[in-house]
Design an enzyme around this catalytic site. Structure first.
Site, PDB file in Angstrom:
ATOM      1  N   SER A 118       4.406  -8.921   1.379  1.00 18.25           N
ATOM      2  CA  SER A 118       4.206  -8.821   2.822  1.00 18.25           C
ATOM      3  C   SER A 118       5.556  -8.876   3.546  1.00 18.25           C
ATOM      4  CB  SER A 118       3.312  -9.978   3.277  1.00 18.25           C
ATOM      5  OG  SER A 118       3.119  -9.885   4.643  1.00 18.25           O
ATOM      6  N   GLY A 119       5.787  -7.899   4.403  1.00 16.66           N
ATOM      7  CA  GLY A 119       7.034  -7.861   5.175  1.00 16.66           C
ATOM      8  C   GLY A 119       8.139  -7.082   4.489  1.00 16.66           C
ATOM      9  N   THR A 168       4.565  -0.567   5.459  1.00 17.43           N
ATOM     10  CA  THR A 168       3.989   0.175   6.587  1.00 17.43           C
ATOM     11  C   THR A 168       5.054   1.042   7.259  1.00 17.43           C
ATOM     12  OG1 THR A 168       2.390  -1.570   6.885  1.00 17.43           O
ATOM     13  CG2 THR A 168       2.708  -0.104   8.744  1.00 17.43           C
ATOM     14  N   ASN A 173       5.218 -11.798   8.328  1.00 23.67           N
ATOM     15  CA  ASN A 173       5.540 -10.496   8.939  1.00 23.67           C
ATOM     16  C   ASN A 173       4.925 -10.437  10.337  1.00 23.67           C
ATOM     17  OD1 ASN A 173       5.878  -7.828   9.592  1.00 23.67           O
ATOM     18  ND2 ASN A 173       4.742  -6.996   7.837  1.00 23.67           N
ATOM     19  N   SER A 214       1.952  -7.627  10.284  1.00 24.57           N
ATOM     20  CA  SER A 214       1.398  -7.582   8.932  1.00 24.57           C
ATOM     21  C   SER A 214       0.072  -6.812   8.904  1.00 24.57           C
ATOM     22  CB  SER A 214       1.195  -9.005   8.445  1.00 24.57           C
ATOM     23  OG  SER A 214       0.748  -8.972   7.125  1.00 24.57           O
ATOM     24  N   SER A 215      -0.029  -5.918   7.935  1.00 26.06           N
ATOM     25  CA  SER A 215      -1.283  -5.155   7.799  1.00 26.06           C
ATOM     26  C   SER A 215      -2.341  -6.097   7.241  1.00 26.06           C
ATOM     27  CB  SER A 215      -1.093  -3.997   6.827  1.00 26.06           C
ATOM     28  OG  SER A 215       0.070  -3.292   7.142  1.00 26.06           O
ATOM     29  N   GLY A 226       0.546  -6.463   1.291  1.00 29.87           N
ATOM     30  CA  GLY A 226       1.412  -6.903   0.203  1.00 29.87           C
ATOM     31  C   GLY A 226       0.984  -8.249  -0.349  1.00 29.87           C
ATOM     32  N   GLU A 242       0.833 -11.966  -1.075  1.00 32.09           N
ATOM     33  CA  GLU A 242       1.242 -13.029  -0.155  1.00 32.09           C
ATOM     34  C   GLU A 242       0.814 -14.405  -0.640  1.00 32.09           C
ATOM     35  OE1 GLU A 242      -0.324 -11.627   3.548  1.00 32.09           O
ATOM     36  OE2 GLU A 242      -2.335 -12.383   3.157  1.00 32.09           O
TER      37      GLU A 242
HETATM   38  N1  LIG Z   1      13.250   0.829   6.880  1.00 33.90           N
HETATM   39  C1  LIG Z   1      13.239  -0.095   7.833  1.00 33.90           C
HETATM   40  N2  LIG Z   1      14.152  -0.058   8.815  1.00 33.90           N
HETATM   41  C2  LIG Z   1      14.158  -0.983   9.780  1.00 33.90           C
HETATM   42  N3  LIG Z   1      13.290  -2.025   9.838  1.00 33.90           N
HETATM   43  C3  LIG Z   1      12.347  -2.112   8.888  1.00 33.90           C
HETATM   44  C4  LIG Z   1      12.256  -1.149   7.846  1.00 33.90           C
HETATM   45  N4  LIG Z   1      11.237  -1.494   7.059  1.00 33.90           N
HETATM   46  C5  LIG Z   1      10.692  -2.620   7.595  1.00 33.90           C
HETATM   47  N5  LIG Z   1      11.345  -2.988   8.696  1.00 33.90           N
HETATM   48  C6  LIG Z   1      11.076  -4.164   9.549  1.00 33.90           C
HETATM   49  O1  LIG Z   1      10.311  -5.078   8.796  1.00 33.90           O
HETATM   50  C7  LIG Z   1       9.060  -5.332   9.433  1.00 33.90           C
HETATM   51  C8  LIG Z   1       7.980  -5.498   8.395  1.00 33.90           C
HETATM   52  O2  LIG Z   1       7.745  -4.276   7.760  1.00 33.90           O
HETATM   53  P1  LIG Z   1       6.285  -3.753   7.413  1.00 33.90           P
HETATM   54  O3  LIG Z   1       5.340  -4.091   8.454  1.00 33.90           O
HETATM   55  O4  LIG Z   1       6.424  -2.334   7.009  1.00 33.90           O
HETATM   56  O5  LIG Z   1       5.950  -4.635   6.142  1.00 33.90           O
HETATM   57  P2  LIG Z   1       4.749  -4.478   5.153  1.00 33.90           P
HETATM   58  O6  LIG Z   1       5.340  -4.336   3.779  1.00 33.90           O
HETATM   59  O7  LIG Z   1       3.841  -3.416   5.583  1.00 33.90           O
HETATM   60  O8  LIG Z   1       4.053  -5.896   5.234  1.00 33.90           O
HETATM   61  P3  LIG Z   1       2.501  -6.290   5.147  1.00 33.90           P
HETATM   62  O9  LIG Z   1       2.126  -6.260   3.711  1.00 33.90           O
HETATM   63  O10 LIG Z   1       2.473  -7.628   5.722  1.00 33.90           O
HETATM   64  O11 LIG Z   1       1.761  -5.305   5.968  1.00 33.90           O
HETATM   65  C9  LIG Z   1       8.829  -4.161  10.342  1.00 33.90           C
HETATM   66  O12 LIG Z   1       8.063  -4.541  11.445  1.00 33.90           O
HETATM   67  C10 LIG Z   1      10.248  -3.798  10.757  1.00 33.90           C
HETATM   68  O13 LIG Z   1      10.671  -4.621  11.802  1.00 33.90           O
HETATM   69 MG   LIG Z   2       1.994  -3.397   6.336  1.00 33.58          MG
END
Ligand SMILES: Nc1ncnc2c1ncn2[C@@H]1O[C@H](COP(=O)(O)OP(=O)(O)OP(=O)(O)O)[C@@H](O)[C@H]1O
Ligand SMILES: [Mg+2]
Length: 1119
Positions: free
Chosen positions: A123-124, A128, A173, A176-177, A405, A407
């Site tokens: 997660s994070g 996404t 996050n 977070s999804s 992800g 967690e």
């Molecule tokens: N490539 C990137 N460039 C800039 N910032 C990023 C990038 N990837 C992620 N982030 C930052 O990290 C945060 C968390 O990313 P994201 O929501 O994609 O995580 P996730 O893997 O989908 O987590 P979860 O499993 O909780 O949904 C985003 O809101 C953004 O601020």
């Molecule tokens: Mg996500």
């Protein structure tokens, strides 16, 4: 190797090689496969760190992309970046998400195989974000579909809506999804995105009613309160302050600095419109969101019999309105449960705890079903509108998987259990597919030697009794043990199938045990479930409870907890609520109430058929849900439908099947720190992820065989300059060329292997040395190409000069002999002159028929020039004639007749030329009705005012001259004075001077006629032309010099004498003649439109005549 002497030390070699591979990306290695010390985790992490420090967040392990979340905007997703990665080979550009996107897209187009990009990480870690960037890449770079271009916008705009309803701030996050998402993008045969479909997985609905400290509810609630218009909030009965809603304050962090709810709301509102939501649907949706908030604020108080009563009437009122249900029905459903026993319905009151449970269950059900409805609605909007067309069959799909992800929280419940199980499944798929593809590649290339790559279980155990690393089971990937004979050794890797089995196995797996406990009769509770688990899986190395743990570990485990050693680490789950959440039931009367809802979305979400569905228990929840540790439902009917965990398991199995049917691409996301800070590289955290994501194993497997592989064509193309036999062109098969090349380079047999289509190089150093040699060779090649090019340029220049001198010489000679008959000496010159004339003529052709210009031809082309000129003229005339209107044609015909009669014969004819002939100079209103009556049905073709001179005294009298189809009629006011039938009109006489007198000669035998008529008209040319045409007397107009004799009366002739003088004078001379002196005034042009003239506009005067700058007055060709 022959060139090795020039190679640097290993570090130096690497740096040089990298610079050669891509000058842009010099930090570390951009593909871990090229890491010399590939078994060292420290070297792996150091490479990640070096690149991360330079904001290089992407690195490959072969085709797998490792991505480290930068937590800052690196400006690497612009349109330029997209262009840079389009259509280029994966390895020719620095690692990037877009390279993965483009490779998948091109495979989809060229091989027409469905693709799937699997994005994983905790997660994070950035899953996404990566999904959104991929989608953006496809939306912006793929061609637009022929129809339904809006699908690209819809694909993009589905994200903010789903995120608003399905994402939330967690401790891990801020976005977070809280649901799993698999999205298929459909492409037509031209590669344009034409549709999409989303599968969603298990929304974490418990968040609707409860959030851990530091977490929030789903974004949409805060967005609506922050960004919703005053009027909307008033309608929904909401206050702007989130603190007013109990469902929003459990985590005590309604406001988060990194989130701008107001702006996000604007984005969501706009997106809803793009994905086809009508205003009514938005209203209905918002009513539901608001009703969940109102539900949270419903309070109960106990009456004397401890039965719950609703105390918050206002909330109930809003709920009634927003959900479109009956107030009394809802009130009863929130405070009573309905039981059907022996076909009879019984109402039993709820106590306070039960009522609160019922309320929360309703809120969760309403929200989660609305979410499912939302996904269905979005799918309708994304569905290709062309699904019926034949081309639909040739669509291919590209799947994007973005699932929650892995967690671990302080308190992990049923949801974390499902989420982490899902990640286990995906990890297993990753292991299976990467190893499988590796094996398949070796087999396809015919170089697999003695072992196949079958996944086999490998043990990891919980801390309390974990085996030493040496005890770990070894995977079947084989490595060469001796440099000369490729014997293969097993590669160790951890296969997490054992954990997947622990969770999902039939009868013995945790999910099966949970289902059984939910459904069995008797007193089943969360704790009895735990006991059952302990009994059934106590020997499993990945499972531990307080009872099973040793003395030391026991301290870290509560009595109501069990611990699983996931591939990604240990997670302790609290069993509280497991049964309840797995059952996921709603009181029957709450369901009934919702089925009666007039909110269209709700009525779709709660279908009446559910009420008659006997598969699910209806009554048990009352007892099951009140306390999470309370007994499971009793007296349940037989259940066929799956419980939540089982449903989830089944949907995951389906997902795995979907993914397996596609060509996979992988993005492995890593989270650099827990503080969500840019630039912070937390080594411990990263090491942990590298370990559990199996990246080292992935690398070892990739390197187990060969570090580098490339198609023969690509390899030969890149390195052919290193061998004289293959440079510059190798004519044979690429494979043979590569064999010759590597022999020349001195590759040792153990350093490489020739497959069917690829060369496999075992060690990175072999490749680095080859790259170095290429670098050196390029220098010398550059010098060689430079000198060759300079020589070429010099030779070209000299040849040009020589040609110029020869041409000039030939021209001079030809010029001298230009008048001689054609001979070799002057042929060039004559041809040149002709060509020049014709080319020149092409530019200088006359633009219209009045343009008489024509370039002067050379003597040899005179005849041709004349023929061309005539052709050109005919062409223009033809064009002109085609374009004129009937009115204009008549005008021209009359003008042509006038020209025929008067041109060169009468002095005032030239003045008449530029004046248009008018159809008539007297309107019907100027002719007496009596005259019109006398003429009867005879139409008047032309009328003009004239002056008549008496035959005797030559007195001038004003008259009108009318032309009918049969006669000339002379009219005095209201009386027809004389009618001359055309048959009796023997001729017309006019002088050659510029006067305007004329005589109509009438047949003398006609007794009715008084004699010839002497008239004068201001428009004499027009009047006479029209009269001559009407009477068919064009050839009977006599133009006389000096005098005209006319019949003055019976037996008496009159004479008119014409002379030229300074001014017009018409008098009776002493000799009894009429003496006419043509005056100078008649030389002047008459006014454009004579008084009384009725000018019918000559509507269709051809535009090309006027546009050519000509007027009728200067039209020599007409007149
Ligand atoms: N490539 C990137 N460039 C800039 N910032 C990023 C990038 N990837 C992620 N982030 C930052 O990290 C945060 C968390 O990313 P994201 O929501 O994609 O995580 P996730 O893997 O989908 O987590 P979860 O499993 O909780 O949904 C985003 O809101 C953004 O601020
Ligand atoms: Mg996500």
């Amino acid at each position: 190797m022959r060139y090795r002497a020039s190679a640097l030390g290993s570090d130096g070699v690497r740096v040089t090689m990298e610079s050669a591979l891509t000058a842009r990306d010099r930090v570390g290695v951009q593909d871990f496969v090229l890491l010399e010390n590939f078994t060292s985790e420290a070297a792996f992490i150091e490479n990640l760190r070096r690149r991360f420090r330079e904001n290089l967040i992407y690195t490959y392990i072969g085709p797998v992309l490792v991505s480290v979340n930068p937590y800052r905007d690196l400006q690497i997703y612009s349109r330029q970046h997209m262009e840079r990665y389009r259509g280029v080979s994966f390895y020719e550009v620095p690692p990037h998400l877009f390279a993965v996107a483009d490779t998948a897209y091109r495979a989809l187009r060229t091989e027409r195989r469905d693709q799937a990009v699997m994005i994983s990480g905790e997660s994070g870690a950035g899953k996404t974000e990566a999904t959104k960037r991929l989608l953006q890449f496809y939306a912006e770079t793929c061609p637009a579909p022929e129809r339904g271009g809006a699908v690209r916008d819809r694909l993009l705009q589905s994200n903010p809506v789903l995120e608003a309803f399905g994402n939330a701030k967690t401790l891990r996050n801020d976005n977070s999804s809280r649901f799993g998402k698999y999205m298929d993008v459909q492409f037509d045969f031209k590669g344009a995105p034409v549709g999409g479909h989303i599968l969603s997985y298990l929304l974490e609905k418990s968040r609707v009613v409860h959030q851990n400290h530091g977490e929030r509810n789903f974004h949409v609630f805060y967005q609506l309160l922050e960004g919703g218009e005053e009027e909307t909030l008033r309608r929904l009965g909401l206050e702007r302050n989130p603190q007013s809603y109990l469902y929003l304050v459990k985590g005590q962090c309604a406001k988060v600095s990194s989130i701008n709810d107001k702006n996000d709301w604007k984005v969501v509102r706009k997106a809803l419109t793009v994905i086809d939501f009508t205003e009514d649907e938005v209203e209905d949706l918002l009513s539901i969101v608001a009703s969940v908030l109102h539900l949270g604020n419903i309070h109960f108080a106990a009456d004397e019999e401890s039965n719950a009563q609703v105390t918050t009437e206002n909330q109930l009122k809003y709920l009634t309105r927003l959900l479109g249900v009956e107030g009394s029905m809802l009130r009863e459903a929130l405070t009573h449960r309905k039981i059907i026993a022996k076909g009879e319905e019984l109402l039993s009151p709820l106590n306070l705890e039960q009522a609160a449970y019922a309320r929360d269950a309703l809120a969760k059900a309403v929200y989660s079903r609305t979410f499912t409805w939302l996904v269905t609605k979005i799918n309708r909007s994304l569905a290709s509108k062309d699904a019926e067309s034949p081309s639909w069959r040739s669509t291919t799909v590209l799947g994007l998987l973005d699932i929650y992800g892995f967690e671990v929280f302080q308190n992990n419940s049923f949801e974390q259990f499902c989420i982490n199980y899902c990640n286990e499944k995906l990890q297993q798929l990753f292991i299976e597919l990467t190893l499988k593809s590796e094996q398949e590649e070796y087999e396809a290339e015919g170089i697999a030697v003695s072992a196949s790559l079958r996944a086999s279980p490998c043990a990891m155990e919980l801390t309390s009794r974990r085996r030493s690393p040496q005890e770990r089971c070894q995977g079947p990937m084989m490595m060469p043990s001796s440099p000369l004979a490729p014997q293969w050794e097993p590669v160790q890797y951890f296969n997490n199938k054992i954990i997947c089995d622990l969770v999902e196995e039939k009868f013995k797996g945790i999910i099966s045990i949970l289902d059984e406990e939910c459904l069995r009769p008797g007193e089943a509770t969360d704790l009895t479930f735990l006991e059952k688990l302990e009994d059934t899986v106590k020997h499993h190395p990945h499972f531990l409870t307080h009872k099973l743990a040793d003395q030391r570990t026991r301290k870290s485990l509560g009595r109501g907890e069990f611990r699983l050693l996931h591939y990604a680490g240990e997670v302790t789950y609290n069993v509280t609520g497991f049964l309840d959440k797995n059952n996921d039931l709603l009181f029957r009367n709450l369901k009934e109430t919702m089925c009666s809802s007039e909110n269209p979305i709700m009525s779709q979400c709660f279908d009446r058929s559910e009420l008659s569905d006997k598969k699910r228990p209806e009554t048990g929840v009352a007892s099951a849900g009140v306390s999470s540790l309370s007994p499971a439902p009793t007296n349940l009917p037989f259940i066929l439908a799956e419980q939540v965990a089982t449903q989830f398991k089944m949907s995951l199995l389906q997902l795995v099947e979907i993914l397996k049917s596609k060509e996979p691409a992988y993005v492995r996301c890593i989270k650099p720190n827990d503080a969500k800070q840019p630039g912070r590289f937390d080594e411990v955290l990263i090491r942990h992820q590298v370990k559990y994501l199996g990246l080292m194993e992935n690398l070892r497997v990739r390197r187990a065989g060969f570090a580098y592989r490339r198609k023969y064509e690509a390899f030969l193309q890149r390195y052919k300059s290193l061998c004289p036999e293959t440079w510059p062109i190798w004519a044979g098969r690429p494979q043979d060329g590569v064999a010759v090349l590597v022999r020349y380079l001195g590759y040792k047999p153990e350093e490489y292997k020739m497959g069917r289509t690829k060369i496999f190089i075992r060690f990175p150093k072999t490749l680095f040395a080859t790259e170095d040699a290429l670098e050196v060779r390029r220098q010398s090649l550059a010098i060689c190409i430079q000198s060759w090019w300079r020589g070429t340029l010099g030779r070209r220049k000299a040849a040009k000069r020589k040609w110029a001198a020869q041409t000039i010489r030939r021209l001079i000679r030809g010029f001298i002999l230009r008048h001689a008959p054609r001979c070799p000496e002057n042929a060039f010159f004559l041809d040149h002159v002709r060509t020049s004339f014709l080319l020149n003529l092409r530019r200088q052709l006359p633009r219209n028929i009045l343009d008489t210009s024509w370039p002067t031809p050379p003597p040899a082309l005179r005849e041709a020039s004349e023929l061309l000129r005539e052709l050109c003229r005919k062409n223009m005339v033809w064009k002109y004639c085609r374009s004129i209107s009937p009115e204009w044609k008549q005008q021209l015909q009359q003008k042509a007749v006038a020209s025929e009669i008067f041109k060169g014969k009468k002095d005032n004819y030239p003045q008449s030329v530029p004046r248009l002939f008018i159809s008539t100079r007297l309107g019907a209103d100027e002719i007496s009705p009596k005259v019109l009556q006398a003429l009867g049905s005879e139409p008047i073709q032309y009328a003009v005012p004239v002056v008549k001179y008496d035959r005797k005294g030559y007195k001038p009298r004003s008259r009108q001259l009318l032309l009918t189809p049969n006669a000339v009629v002379i009219v005095e006011d209201a009386k027809v004075k004389q009618r001359i039938e055309y048959a009796n009109l023997t001729g017309i006489s006019v002088s050659s001077l510029s006067d305007s007198l004329f005589v109509l000669h009438v047949q003398r035998e006609d007794n009715k006629q008084k004699g010839d008529v002497v008239l004068q008209s201001d428009h004499v040319i027009e009047t006479l032309t029209k009269t001559a045409l009407s009477a068919d007397r064009v050839n009977s107009i006599n133009i006389n010099q000096g005098s005209i004799t006319f019949a003055g009366g019976p037996g008496r002739d009159g004479i008119i004498d014409f002379t030229t003088g300074s001014e017009l004078l018409i008098t009776k001379a002493k000799n009894g003649h009429l003496a006419v002196v043509s005056g100078a005034w008649q030389q002047q042009l008459p006014p454009a439109e004579g008084p009384g003239a009725r000018a019918e506009p000559l509507a269709a005067k051809p535009s090309n005549l006027s546009s050519a700058g000509q007027s009728l007055g200067t039209s020599p060709w007409v007149l």
